[in-house]
Design a protein around this motif. Structure first.
Motif, PDB file in Angstrom:
ATOM      1  N   GLU A  30      36.700   4.242 105.360  1.00  0.00           N
ATOM      2  CA  GLU A  30      36.282   5.555 105.830  1.00  0.00           C
ATOM      3  C   GLU A  30      35.141   6.091 104.968  1.00  0.00           C
ATOM      4  OE1 GLU A  30      39.253   8.626 107.464  1.00  0.00           O
ATOM      5  OE2 GLU A  30      38.858   9.275 105.405  1.00  0.00           O
ATOM      6  N   VAL A  31      34.112   6.576 105.632  1.00  0.00           N
ATOM      7  CA  VAL A  31      32.989   7.188 104.914  1.00  0.00           C
ATOM      8  C   VAL A  31      33.294   8.670 104.785  1.00  0.00           C
ATOM      9  CG1 VAL A  31      30.519   7.591 104.898  1.00  0.00           C
ATOM     10  CG2 VAL A  31      31.427   5.483 105.899  1.00  0.00           C
ATOM     11  N   LEU A  32      33.648   9.099 103.589  1.00  0.00           N
ATOM     12  CA  LEU A  32      34.114  10.465 103.400  1.00  0.00           C
ATOM     13  C   LEU A  32      32.993  11.487 103.469  1.00  0.00           C
ATOM     14  CD1 LEU A  32      36.760   9.999 100.560  1.00  0.00           C
ATOM     15  CD2 LEU A  32      37.144  10.257 103.014  1.00  0.00           C
ATOM     16  N   LEU A  33      31.837  11.120 102.962  1.00  0.00           N
ATOM     17  CA  LEU A  33      30.754  12.088 102.832  1.00  0.00           C
ATOM     18  C   LEU A  33      29.436  11.383 103.066  1.00  0.00           C
ATOM     19  CD1 LEU A  33      30.197  15.094 101.811  1.00  0.00           C
ATOM     20  CD2 LEU A  33      29.711  14.041  99.618  1.00  0.00           C
ATOM     21  N   MET A  34      28.559  12.042 103.799  1.00  0.00           N
ATOM     22  CA  MET A  34      27.204  11.522 103.973  1.00  0.00           C
ATOM     23  C   MET A  34      26.236  12.681 103.834  1.00  0.00           C
ATOM     24  SD  MET A  34      27.420   8.707 107.050  1.00  0.00           S
ATOM     25  CE  MET A  34      25.780   8.039 106.661  1.00  0.00           C
ATOM     26  N   GLY A  35      25.069  12.388 103.309  1.00  0.00           N
ATOM     27  CA  GLY A  35      24.107  13.464 103.138  1.00  0.00           C
ATOM     28  C   GLY A  35      22.731  12.973 102.776  1.00  0.00           C
ATOM     29  N   TRP A  36      21.832  13.908 102.663  1.00  0.00           N
ATOM     30  CA  TRP A  36      20.444  13.647 102.297  1.00  0.00           C
ATOM     31  C   TRP A  36      20.100  14.404 101.017  1.00  0.00           C
ATOM     32  CZ3 TRP A  36      17.134  10.166 104.254  1.00  0.00           C
ATOM     33  CH2 TRP A  36      17.421   9.607 105.507  1.00  0.00           C
ATOM     34  N   TYR A  37      19.431  13.704 100.127  1.00  0.00           N
ATOM     35  CA  TYR A  37      18.882  14.277  98.908  1.00  0.00           C
ATOM     36  C   TYR A  37      17.380  14.008  98.924  1.00  0.00           C
ATOM     37  CZ  TYR A  37      23.500  14.971  96.832  1.00  0.00           C
ATOM     38  OH  TYR A  37      24.776  15.406  96.567  1.00  0.00           O
ATOM     39  N   ARG A  38      16.677  14.687  98.051  1.00  0.00           N
ATOM     40  CA  ARG A  38      15.245  14.411  97.943  1.00  0.00           C
ATOM     41  C   ARG A  38      14.817  14.478  96.484  1.00  0.00           C
ATOM     42  NH1 ARG A  38      12.216  19.876 100.272  1.00  0.00           N
ATOM     43  NH2 ARG A  38      12.646  21.227  98.467  1.00  0.00           N
ATOM     44  N   GLN A  39      13.722  13.782  96.205  1.00  0.00           N
ATOM     45  CA  GLN A  39      13.177  13.779  94.850  1.00  0.00           C
ATOM     46  C   GLN A  39      11.659  13.820  94.934  1.00  0.00           C
ATOM     47  OE1 GLN A  39      14.519  10.567  92.325  1.00  0.00           O
ATOM     48  NE2 GLN A  39      13.991  11.703  90.484  1.00  0.00           N
ATOM     49  N   ALA A  40      11.100  14.910  94.467  1.00  0.00           N
ATOM     50  CA  ALA A  40       9.650  15.042  94.397  1.00  0.00           C
ATOM     51  C   ALA A  40       9.161  14.463  93.071  1.00  0.00           C
ATOM     52  CB  ALA A  40       9.257  16.508  94.514  1.00  0.00           C
ATOM     53  N   ALA A  41       7.889  14.145  93.028  1.00  0.00           N
ATOM     54  CA  ALA A  41       7.307  13.539  91.830  1.00  0.00           C
ATOM     55  C   ALA A  41       7.525  14.457  90.629  1.00  0.00           C
ATOM     56  CB  ALA A  41       5.823  13.288  92.045  1.00  0.00           C
TER      57      ALA A  41
END
Length: 115
Positions: A30-41
């Motif tokens: 089971e995939v409990l959590l999914m999401g998007w993160y970002r990283q700028a320079a």
């Protein structure tokens, strides 16, 4: 071996919209959590949005009100819709999935907001 397949991203003009998708493949758990993160320079990685399997949503402050995340539990797929994009949204966007307490990350997709 869990794989996160990311799609979307690219170059968009300020004020435009973009959609990112991520699919977790080859998982028997089971995939409990999914999401998007970002990283700028030159900056730390930060949360954009995430959603749990039981549909608890969490949005990061930097894009609050401009993004919507949705999830298809049957396919372990998430979509991130981003609107009113700004140059400061330029970053590499990473998909994350949590499976059995372990974090898995995608390779990242570049999003560039520029005229």
């Amino acid at each position: 071996q869990v794989q996160l397949v990311e799609s979307g991203g690219g170059l968009v003009q300020p004020g435009g919209s973009l959609r990112l998708s991520c699919a977790a493949s080859e998982t028997n758990h089971e995939v409990l959590l999914m999401g998007w993160y970002r990283q700028a320079a030159g900056r730390q990685r930060e949360l954009v949005a995430q959603v749990s399997r039981d549909e608890v949503y969490n949005y990061g402050y930097s894009m609050l009100g401009r993004v919507t995340i949705s999830r298809d539990n049957t396919k372990n797929v998430i979509d991130l819709r981003m609107n009113s994009l700004r140059p400061e949204d330029t970053a590499v966007y990473y998909c994350k999935a949590v499976i059995l307490g372990v974090e898995h990350w995608g390779q990242g997709t570049q999003v560039t907001i520029s005229s």
